[in-house]
Design a protein around this motif. Sequence first.
Motif, PDB file in Angstrom:
ATOM      1  N   ARG A 154      32.830  32.228 109.974  1.00 14.16           N
ATOM      2  CA  ARG A 154      32.017  32.673 111.108  1.00 14.16           C
ATOM      3  C   ARG A 154      31.407  31.484 111.847  1.00 14.16           C
ATOM      4  O   ARG A 154      31.401  31.436 113.074  1.00 14.16           O
ATOM      5  N   PHE A 155      30.914  30.504 111.107  1.00 12.03           N
ATOM      6  CA  PHE A 155      30.311  29.323 111.718  1.00 12.03           C
ATOM      7  C   PHE A 155      31.341  28.555 112.538  1.00 12.03           C
ATOM      8  O   PHE A 155      31.078  28.170 113.680  1.00 12.03           O
ATOM      9  N   LYS A 156      32.512  28.327 111.968  1.00  9.79           N
ATOM     10  CA  LYS A 156      33.564  27.600 112.678  1.00  9.79           C
ATOM     11  C   LYS A 156      33.980  28.332 113.949  1.00  9.79           C
ATOM     12  O   LYS A 156      34.233  27.712 114.974  1.00  9.79           O
ATOM     13  N   GLN A 198      44.217  26.003  96.390  1.00 10.40           N
ATOM     14  CA  GLN A 198      43.078  25.893  97.284  1.00 10.40           C
ATOM     15  C   GLN A 198      42.359  27.233  97.373  1.00 10.40           C
ATOM     16  O   GLN A 198      42.972  28.254  97.678  1.00 10.40           O
ATOM     17  N   PRO A 199      41.062  27.250  97.119  1.00 10.70           N
ATOM     18  CA  PRO A 199      40.310  28.505  97.180  1.00 10.70           C
ATOM     19  C   PRO A 199      40.175  28.997  98.614  1.00 10.70           C
ATOM     20  O   PRO A 199      40.278  28.220  99.564  1.00 10.70           O
ATOM     21  N   ALA A 200      39.948  30.290  98.763  1.00  7.26           N
ATOM     22  CA  ALA A 200      39.759  30.870 100.090  1.00  7.26           C
ATOM     23  C   ALA A 200      38.452  30.349 100.684  1.00  7.26           C
ATOM     24  O   ALA A 200      37.494  30.053  99.972  1.00  7.26           O
ATOM     25  N   GLU A 201      38.445  30.216 101.996  1.00  3.07           N
ATOM     26  CA  GLU A 201      37.253  29.733 102.679  1.00  3.07           C
ATOM     27  C   GLU A 201      36.185  30.830 102.694  1.00  3.07           C
ATOM     28  O   GLU A 201      36.497  31.982 102.999  1.00  3.07           O
ATOM     29  N   PRO A 202      34.949  30.494 102.385  1.00  4.53           N
ATOM     30  CA  PRO A 202      33.882  31.503 102.402  1.00  4.53           C
ATOM     31  C   PRO A 202      33.691  32.098 103.801  1.00  4.53           C
ATOM     32  O   PRO A 202      33.902  31.420 104.814  1.00  4.53           O
ATOM     33  N   ALA A 203      33.279  33.353 103.858  1.00  2.00           N
ATOM     34  CA  ALA A 203      33.134  34.064 105.127  1.00  2.00           C
ATOM     35  C   ALA A 203      32.119  33.391 106.046  1.00  2.00           C
ATOM     36  O   ALA A 203      32.336  33.319 107.265  1.00  2.00           O
TER      37      ALA A 203
END
Length: 47
Positions: free
Chosen positions: A20-22, A11-16
């Motif tokens: 921030r949005f979450k 699983q790729p890392a979640e984009p920054a």
Amino acid sequence: MSQRNRVSYVQPAEPAFLSRFKERVGYREGPTVETKMKNQLQQMEES
């Protein structure tokens, strides 16, 4: 054994910007398949 049968998923890392949005909207992760299964097993043991 053939290399073709060795399939895996990383699983790729979640984009920054998503992180921030979450954080800004107060997003919480829902239950996963593992937590649902664990809850079902616990309920069966209690019965």
